[in-house]
Design a protein around this motif. Structure first.
Motif, PDB file in Angstrom:
ATOM      1  N   GLN A 100      -3.859  24.716  13.753  1.00 21.40           N
ATOM      2  CA  GLN A 100      -4.438  23.251  13.113  1.00 21.40           C
ATOM      3  C   GLN A 100      -5.863  22.712  14.662  1.00 21.40           C
ATOM      4  O   GLN A 100      -7.075  22.535  13.656  1.00 21.40           O
ATOM      5  N   ILE A 101      -5.707  23.305  15.197  1.00 22.64           N
ATOM      6  CA  ILE A 101      -6.806  22.735  16.492  1.00 22.64           C
ATOM      7  C   ILE A 101      -7.774  23.405  16.719  1.00 22.64           C
ATOM      8  O   ILE A 101      -9.321  23.501  16.384  1.00 22.64           O
ATOM      9  N   GLU A 102      -7.844  24.939  16.191  1.00 21.88           N
ATOM     10  CA  GLU A 102      -8.857  25.856  15.474  1.00 21.88           C
ATOM     11  C   GLU A 102      -9.643  25.273  14.417  1.00 21.88           C
ATOM     12  O   GLU A 102     -11.092  25.541  14.563  1.00 21.88           O
ATOM     13  N   ARG A 103      -8.981  24.776  13.674  1.00 19.96           N
ATOM     14  CA  ARG A 103      -9.931  24.602  12.250  1.00 19.96           C
ATOM     15  C   ARG A 103     -10.500  23.416  12.557  1.00 19.96           C
ATOM     16  O   ARG A 103     -11.531  23.094  12.360  1.00 19.96           O
ATOM     17  N   LEU A 104      -9.845  22.551  13.323  1.00 16.82           N
ATOM     18  CA  LEU A 104     -10.772  21.484  13.623  1.00 16.82           C
ATOM     19  C   LEU A 104     -11.374  20.904  14.170  1.00 16.82           C
ATOM     20  O   LEU A 104     -13.231  21.464  14.485  1.00 16.82           O
ATOM     21  N   LYS A 105     -11.491  22.509  15.222  1.00 17.49           N
ATOM     22  CA  LYS A 105     -12.155  22.675  16.565  1.00 17.49           C
ATOM     23  C   LYS A 105     -13.769  23.725  14.971  1.00 17.49           C
ATOM     24  O   LYS A 105     -14.927  23.002  15.595  1.00 17.49           O
ATOM     25  N   SER A 106     -13.388  24.213  14.312  1.00 10.85           N
ATOM     26  CA  SER A 106     -14.294  24.542  13.403  1.00 10.85           C
ATOM     27  C   SER A 106     -15.088  24.151  12.735  1.00 10.85           C
ATOM     28  O   SER A 106     -16.505  23.373  12.609  1.00 10.85           O
TER      29      SER A 106
END
Length: 224
Positions: A19-25
């Motif tokens: 979820q961190i990577e998705r929010l980053k994107s």
């Protein structure tokens, strides 16, 4: 303008990294400056302590010694990574932070709350997340996910993943207790659902709590 500090908390296998990577994107798509980091770790010295702690070498020293090691790593992480980024106007997304110490060593290690409060005060020097997402799901589900991930990478369980189910069930309750005690900062997200649904819930909460982060960033003509 300073950046926003967002932390992700939860038990093993809750899907924080995903979820961190998705929010980053999502944020990068809006041209928002963002840095992803983690705890323990996030700076050279803190990464060394991470290897020591998660390797199980500190377990025999007891919960308070573990809490001190986490605090030492956190101080370096704040000094070298988080602090400079926030001051530079960069949003920071962190996989675990001080709430993990409260849940793992404080609640489950039976360390006096007052002692944890004092340790946190010295360590954080007033730095606190603007928003914390607590990814919640049954301990059994989380451990099954973590086990599948380890098998896929050919890795073994770390210091905390190898604890018994009662530990992880109590950990879940410790996080929910933190969320109840600080509702203005913490948002509980149901992580026992499809990752796309979790992502949508996180984005909706971010739009409500920190709307400035979900808007298209305005860059000056001279920006790189």
């Amino acid at each position: 303008m300073a950046g926003c500090f967002i932390t992700f908390e939860g038990g093993e296998g809750a899907g924080k990294s995903t979820q961190i990577e998705r929010l980053k994107s999502r944020l990068q798509h809006l041209a928002q400056p963002v840095l992803v980091t983690r705890e323990p770790g996030g700076s050279p010295y803190a990464e060394e302590l991470r290897a020591f702690i998660l390797g199980g070498h500190a377990k025999q020293l007891g919960p308070f010694a573990e809490a001190l090691l986490f605090a030492a790593a956190r101080i370096d992480h704040l000094d070298k990574t988080i602090g400079p980024a926030l001051k530079g106007g960069i949003h920071v997304l962190c996989d675990r932070f001080a709430d993990s110490t409260r849940a793992y060593q404080g609640s489950l290690g039976n360390i006096d709350k007052g002692l944890i409060d004092q340790l946190e005060k010295v360590t954080l020097q007033g730095v606190k997340p603007n928003l914390t997402f607590i990814l919640d799901l049954p301990a059994e589900t989380g451990l099954a996910r973590a086990g599948a991930r380890q098998a896929g990478k050919g890795e073994g369980a770390d210091r905390f993943e190898e604890e018994d189910i009662s530990f992880h069930q109590s950990l879940r309750q410790a996080y929910l207790s933190i969320a109840r005690s600080e509702p203005k900062r913490c948002v509980v997200i149901n992580a026992d659902q499809d990752p796309d649904e979790v992502e949508t819930a996180i984005w909706a909460a971010l739009q409500e709590r920190l709307p400035q982060m979900t808007e298209q960033a305005v860059r000056s003509p001279d920006a790189a």
